[in-house]
Design an enzyme around this catalytic site. Structure first.
Site, PDB file in Angstrom:
ATOM      1  CG  HIS A   1      55.374  41.367  31.078  1.00  0.00           C
ATOM      2  ND1 HIS A   1      55.189  42.177  29.982  1.00  0.00           N
ATOM      3  CD2 HIS A   1      54.132  41.098  31.539  1.00  0.00           C
ATOM      4  CE1 HIS A   1      53.896  42.399  29.811  1.00  0.00           C
ATOM      5  NE2 HIS A   1      53.235  41.746  30.734  1.00  0.00           N
TER       6      HIS A   1
ATOM      7  CG  ASP B   1      57.554  42.979  27.675  1.00  0.00           C
ATOM      8  OD1 ASP B   1      57.811  41.814  28.017  1.00  0.00           O
ATOM      9  OD2 ASP B   1      56.601  43.633  28.139  1.00  0.00           O
TER      10      ASP B   1
ATOM     11  CB  SER C   1      50.582  40.566  29.210  1.00  0.00           C
ATOM     12  OG  SER C   1      50.716  41.822  29.802  1.00  0.00           O
TER      13      SER C   1
END
Length: 357
Positions: free
Chosen positions: A91, A122, A205
């Site tokens: 992402h 992911d 992230s």
């Protein structure tokens, strides 16, 4: 299942940070402040030893954590090898194929291109087009040895503040978490995640969750949100990281083959959809196709069967079935409860491996 928010930044503007500004002040000058001061010694004992351990880990690992910028946002990544491969979240890369990367010890942006992305877990790998000498790959731990209460440091670029570090502990292991949809990532249900109290904010992230041995135990991925906020406010002290074992298994395949050939995720070998009862309430997952030679066929499951439980986990929707399977592994044996012709039945199933595109 935790409500979660992806820890990527969707804006490129610099955050507003409170701090000192130049101008007149009543504070004494450094020279005046030290006049007549009594010299102090560095404290000793367990507290000092812990501080030294923190400093050593940060010095050793932070050079392996980078900032990744796309046309629509930014996130973090971890240097995976000395060839310029960097592992991050799917992402974070989204739909982009070209990136700029900033190393922790440099302000000069470097160009990078997408190697491959695997949104189901992911994870993604990008590669520096002209990797500099002296790249420092991170060391990845055996995440199966992660223990509750271990001290953790989360490293990355929260809110665009590169090379930031927060601390906490491993507050749980084996969590199964469903992510929200995002550009380039349709949302994923990921099992065996590491839960940490270290602050994970937008921009973290793809960064590193590290133990005090200087090893990456997971990739910072998302934070829980307050249910009352409709997913807009993060719940303090509840963040999640994809375990290192998953990271290395997927990254190795993306680098070697440009795709994932072994997902490492459990599967029944069926196509299903949410089943609704006569009052239009979700009441299970109905099988609409059975894969030849798959786990479900071997166990005698058929098209039209409505799965209501996997092991001790109630299944009232397709998403609930996906979540239940995400916490299991290929080869695991489990009991599947289902209804056929209005009667409840059970089947002992040896799970297979989720097919990859």
């Amino acid at each position: 299942m935790s409500t979660a928010v992806l820890a990527a930044v969707a804006v490129l503007a610099a955050p507003v940070v409170a701090g000192c500004s130049s101008g007149s002040s009543s504070a004494a000058s450094p020279a005046a402040a030290t006049t007549g001061a009594t010299a102090t010694t560095q404290p000793t004992g367990p507290a000092n030893q812990l501080e030294e351990a923190y400093r050593k880990v940060i010095t050793d690992v932070l050079p392996s954590v980078v900032q990744i910028t796309t046309g629509s946002g930014l996130g973090s990544g971890i240097v995976y090898d000395d060839k310029g491969d960097i592992v991050t979240n799917a992402h974070v890369v989204g739909t982009a194929t070209d990136f700029t990367v900033t190393l922790a010890n440099s302000t000069k942006p470097l160009n990078a291109k997408l190697v491959a992305s695997y949104p189901d877990s992911d994870l993604a790998v990008i590669r520096l087009t002209d990797p500099p000498s002296g790249l420092k790959p991170a060391s990845f731990a055996d995440s199966g040895k992660v223990q509750l209460g271990q001290i953790t440091l989360a490293m990355g670029s929260p809110l665009g503040l590169s090379s930031s570090v927060t601390d906490g502990i491993v507050s749980a292991t084996g969590r199964t978490v469903s992510e929200p949809d995002s550009p380039g990532s349709p949302g994923a249900t990921i099992g065996n995640m590491v839960q940490t109290s270290a602050a994970i904010n937008p921009g973290n992230s793809g960064g590193a969750l590290v133990n005090l041995d200087g090893q990456v135990i997971g990739i910072n991925t998302l934070a829980a949100t307050e249910p009352e906020s409709n997913g807009t406010a993060a719940a303090p002290g509840i963040g999640f990281a994809i375990p290192a074992s998953t990271v290395t298994r997927i990254a190795d395949q993306l680098i070697k083959d440009g795709k994932v050939t072994n997902s490492g995720r459990a599967a029944l070998g069926i196509t299903a959809r949410t089943f609704f009862d006569q009052e239009f309430r979700p009441a299970g997952a109905v099988i609409v196709a059975v894969s030849p030679g798959g786990a479900a066929e071997a166990a005698g499951l058929q098209v039209g069967d409505v799965i209501t439980k996997v092991g001790d986990t109630t299944v009232d929707s397709l998403n609930a079935l996906t979540t239940a399977l995400a916490s299991l592994s290929p080869g695991d044996k489990t009991t599947v409860t289902y209804t056929r012709d209005g009667q409840s039945r059970t089947a002992e199933v040896t799970l297979g491996t989720l097919a990859t595109p």
